[in-house]
Design an enzyme around this catalytic site. Structure first.
Site: not given
Length: 979
Positions: A414, A494
């Site tokens: 991220e 995820e």
């Protein structure tokens, strides 16, 4: 502007460190090692510059020092505050600068050097220090380092003294490196991993790289070891003696390493100055025909994301805790772990090698907080940060390169995109071309060998599996780049946010993975709740989360999102994951007398399993035995024959067959008999009961009641007030549940916000009519929230048959529901507090919800009311038992037992506080037991989903308002509870 940064202090500049040794592989040897863990002296200062350097030399340190254990985080020992953020940085976005208020911990250790220690070449090694530190030995500065979750080594020989030595370390909480460590976790400063002094003998090996491949076509292994000094390799079990480093040998009959069969060979790297033990796993990882393969076979990664966390020690984990994590993963059918979002303690990877897990090893890089500045100043695309990026990747790869369990390198998490990821990818492919790379947030995937997303809904995963996904904007105008992306295997890096009660849809994800070879699995977020153990003023224990320490800003409860509770007790979500991740799929067909066995292992047959069966009549055992299962190769299927089952001519209730796959012998991760997979099949349905004669009299009205048999209804509201000797309140229509974390959702994706806006938490009831007609009591009610014409009209029909009271309830929605879903649909009754035990026949033993019920099986179960509760760190809806045929509530001091039967099923929760109490509580210690038992009997519940950070429930698990009918039967039992 570059000249400005030459004036920056070391903790705020762009340098990853100074005077450190080259990164190398983690290893032990027969050279000396002095563990410097233990009790150190510690002093905390508010700023990086406000504390004197009066603790470096042999003289006693200055004032203000107390004792502190190392490894540890000082904020967990009374010095300052732990701080949790998800995305936001806990300091202004002003890279590379940090605030003047920069807590700085000075650490000092006096230690004795063994008399026979070889000082020349000695190395001081730090396994992990958060976030930046400077080190002195006997007053001589050795260097500085950033990169919290990575080792740093310094040449210590010239500074060492015989006998007494003084080690001094200054640790800064904030540094320029902190901008790369915004990883959805607690910010915990300190020396949190081990510190050691190492002998480095003349003629020793500073670094080496073990290359152990496996050719699945020939069954041969290849081995060569690169080293920076002359040495020889010995692997006695394979007949390898004295293989010079740099030379390759081929070995026949090698047993390959995999997560399913983690075969390791003990070896030795022998140099003139030392001997280094090796644990060698032969395996080859590749992307072949668009699929991730190991030893020639495609993999399906049944994974979890794992932060390092302990509810008392933070990231200062010990070996026993790490081993327990791996054992729990293996016992719950997990075969892969992503080390989110940084390299773990090196001992964790040793355990993954030993016990068998596929590992995605992730670099210590995340700059997520720059999203709040629209990515302005993001280090990922700033060349000044490239040395720090590369330093972190090098230190991870070099440290962990010899672990066979590490099959994928992750460039970080991220951090948007930029040129520095190109540098990471290029360097890593050159250094280690034998492992694929992963990075998810650059949606061009130019630096990744995987197409990867987070929290994609099941329908999107299915579209990706069919290669029908929407083209990302990043590749839409580049046919070559888009063609490459479409050729990549897909990983859901995820998914299924395990926050509170949930996650839902795990079985649906599994089916999508198994149906589409391109979809090679995923990693549930995440392994453990990041709560810290705390106590109320009166000594009651609870777990704290963001904001509980006065930390600002904070991410609140978002750190409570694991499959384990903070004390490592498994949650219901972990039981559900075990069922979803079963490596064997069993399907029983009693009529055909066969069990279909599908082996979902990628590389292992089923010779290590036994298959057993049991037969039960309404929970009472009728027989059991073992199935003779044929050989089932990896990803193969077979059919086992069932024996003649001892089904009685007239069963007492439902007859169920349960087939289980259990370990035939002890495995390193579980004992013989451990259950790996199971299935159930109904052999015979319930025999219809002979209905007792209906109540022949008429209900009687008094001034206050309507009486029918031994039941009394409130004449004004129609609510049941008494059944035999039992005084109660209800049942009443109930649609509210205390929102789960997934109900609360994230941003606009919040069912709970919709429910609150619609007033579903404040429904009010008006009794339309209470009629006693014939042998029935008929009640009509209108239930809705203030301020709207949205309502539920309920028609209650009560009849008495012998000793039983039967309720047939019809619920009809009225008004504009506008796509709203209901939290639940059912009735609630209130019983005296004396009721404290429940016995039921239905799904159990744990809680079950529409999209999280695979782990529940049909059986006869008992529990106390306290045992029915799931103690989620944040109180919310919990404890629902599904598809009950009947339930009995009893208590030693209760006036009688109460039996409730469904026609056919109902759901049950029983607790000593209301849904409103649950909704209002921030911690379990906020819940105060009331002098009553609140029992919900549900016709249906809304699904759980994963909307706390992902999609809500699938369409089939949404509880949309519609006309519904359901039936419940109530009867009293003798005080002992026997029917």
């Amino acid at each position: 502007m570059a000249w400005r940064h030459k004036l920056l202090p070391y903790y705020a500049d762009f340098a990853p460190g100074t005077r450190r040794r080259r990164p190398r592989a983690a290893f032990t040897s027969d050279a000396g090692r002095l563990d410097l863990s233990g009790t150190w002296l510690f002093r905390l200062s508010d700023t990086a510059t406000g504390a004197p350097l009066n603790f470096l030399g042999p003289e006693p340190p200055g004032e203000g020092f107390t004792e502190l254990p190392v490894p540890s985080h000082w904020v967990l020992h009374g010095h300052g505050t732990p701080r949790y953020t998800n995305t936001a940085y806990p300091f202004p976005i002003d890279p590379p600068h940090v605030p003047d208020a920069n807590p700085t911990g000075d650490h000092r250790l006096d230690f004795e050097l063994p008399a026979d220690w070889r000082r020349a070449g000695s190395v001081l090694r730090f396994e992990g220090v958060d976030s930046c530190f400077r080190v002195w030995l006997n007053g001589r500065e050795l260097g500085t380092s950033k990169g919290s979750r990575l080792p740093a080594e310094f040449a210590a020989g010239p500074a060492l003294h015989p006998g007494r030595n003084v080690l001094a370390v200054r640790v800064h909480r904030w540094s320029s490196g902190s901008y790369l460590e915004d990883q959805d976790m607690w910010w915990l400063p300190g020396i949190f991993r081990e510190v050691s002094l190492l002998e480095r003998p003349a003629g020793g090996v500073a670094d080496f790289f073990v290359h152990a491949g496996y050719d699945h076509a020939t069954g041969r292994g290849t081995l060569h070891v690169d080293a920076d000094a002359p040495a020889h390799v010995h692997v006695p079990e394979l007949g390898i003696e004295g293989l010079p480093v740099g030379e390759e040998t081929s070995i026949g009959g090698v047993e390959p390493w995999s997560a399913e069969l983690p075969r390791l060979y003990d070896g030795l790297l022998e140099a003139p100055g030392e001997r280094i033990p090796l644990r060698i796993g032969f395996r080859t990882v590749a992307i072949t025909d668009g699929l991730l393969t190991a030893n020639g076979r495609p993999l399906l990664l049944r994974g979890v994301n794992r932060h390092e966390h302990d509810c008392d020690r933070g990231r200062a984990l010990d070996l026993a805790t790490m081993r327990e994590d791996v054992l729990q993963m293996k016992r719950h059918n997990i075969n892969a772990v992503r080390t989110a979002h940084y390299p773990p303690h090196p001992a964790f990877l040793d355990l993954c090698d030993e016990l068998g897990l596929w590992v995605v090893d992730e670099c210590d890089i995340e700059t997520h907080g720059f999203i709040l500045a629209d990515w302005r100043g993001n280090p990922a695309d700033d060349p000044r940060w490239e040395p720090m990026f590369l330093d972190r990747m090098r230190r991870m790869v070099e440290r962990d390169k010899n672990h066979p369990s590490v099959v994928i390198w992750s460039l970080g998490n991220e951090s948007h995109h930029g040129s520095n990821f190109a540098a990471l990818g290029d360097w890593t492919r050159t250094r280690d071309p034998d492992r694929p790379l992963h990075y998810e947030r650059d949606r061009s995937y130019r630096h990744s060998d995987f197409y990867s997303l987070m929290y994609a809904p099941v329908p999107e995963v299915e579209r990706i599996g069919r290669r029908e996904e929407v083209v990302p904007p990043e590749t839409a105008d580049d046919p070559e780049l888009e063609a490459r992306r479409r050729s990549l295997p897909f990983l859901l890096i995820e998914y299924a946010h395990a926050m509170g009660n949930g996650p839902g849809s795990l079985a649906a994800y599994r089916r999508a993975f198994e149906a589409h070879p391109r979809c090679q699995g995923g990693f549930v977020w995440e392994w453990i709740d990041h709560g810290f153990r705390r106590r109320t003023a009166d000594g009651r224990e609870y777990f704290g989360y963001g904001g509980d320490f006065g930390d600002q800003p904070h991410g609140g409860t978002f750190c409570i999102d694991g499959l384990l509770f903070p004390d490592r007790a498994p949650s219901p979500g972990l039981a559900e994951l075990k069922k979803a991740y079963e490596p064997v799929t069993l399907t029983a067909d009693p009529a055909a007398r066969e069990v279909h066995i599908a082996n979902r292992h990628d590389l292992r047959d089923l010779a290590h399993l036994r298959f057993t069966w049991t037969l039960e009549d309404a929970g009472t055992a009728l027989g059991s035995g073992e199935l003779k299962a044929p050989d089932v190769p990896a990803r193969g299927e077979a059919v086992a024959e069932l024996p003649e089952l001892p089904v009685p001519a007239r069963a007492a209730g439902e007859v169920w067959l349960t087939v289980r796959a259990v370990l035939a012998a002890d495995e390193p991760w579980a004992p013989a008999g451990h259950e790996v997979a199971w299935t159930q099949a109904r052999v015979r349905a319930r025999t219809a009961r002979t209905k007792p004669a209906a109540f022949s009299g008429r209900p009687r009205r008094t001034d206050h009641d309507v009486l029918m048999e031994d039941a009394a209804f409130d004449a004004r509201t129609g609510v049941l007030r008494r059944l035999g000797p039992l005084e109660l309140d209800g049942p009443r229509l109930d649609i509210w549940r205390a929102p789960t974390d997934n109900d609360r959702g994230m941003g606009p994706n919040s069912a709970a916000k919709d429910w609150h806006r619609a007033g579903l938490d404040r429904m009010e009831t008006r009794t339309v009519a209470v009629r006693a007609t014939g042998a029935r009591v008929l009640v009509e009610t209108h239930t809705g929230p203030a301020g709207t014409d949205r309502a539920l009209r309920a028609h209650w029909k009560w009849t008495a048959t012998g000793s039983a009271l039967r309720l047939a309830l019809r619920v009809v929605p009225e008004g504009p529901w506008d796509g709203l879903c209901l939290p639940r649909l059912g009735v609630r009754l209130t019983l005296p507090a004396a009721y404290d035990a429940v016995r039921w026949y239905g799904l159990g033993p744990g809680e079950a919800y529409p999209d999280s019920r695979e782990a529940a099986r049909v059986g006869l179960f008992t529990a106390t009311v306290a045992e029915l509760q799931t103690p989620y760190v944040v109180p919310q809806e919990n404890g629902h038992r599904a598809e009950l045929r009947w339930a009995e509530l009893t208590g030693a001091d209760a006036p009688c037992g109460l039996r409730i039967e469904g026609e056919p099923h109902f759901g049950l929760t029983a607790r000593r506080w209301t849904s409103a109490d649950l909704d209002a509580a921030r911690h379990p210690t906020d819940l105060v037991e009331r002098d009553a038992l609140y029992v919900n009997l549900d016709h249906a519940q809304h699904g759980l989903g994963s909307a706390s950070c992902g999609p809500g429930p699938l369409a089939e698990h949404r509880l949309t308002p519609a006309e519904s009918t359901f039936t419940l039967v109530f009867r009293t039992l003798p005080s002992g509870g026997a029917p």
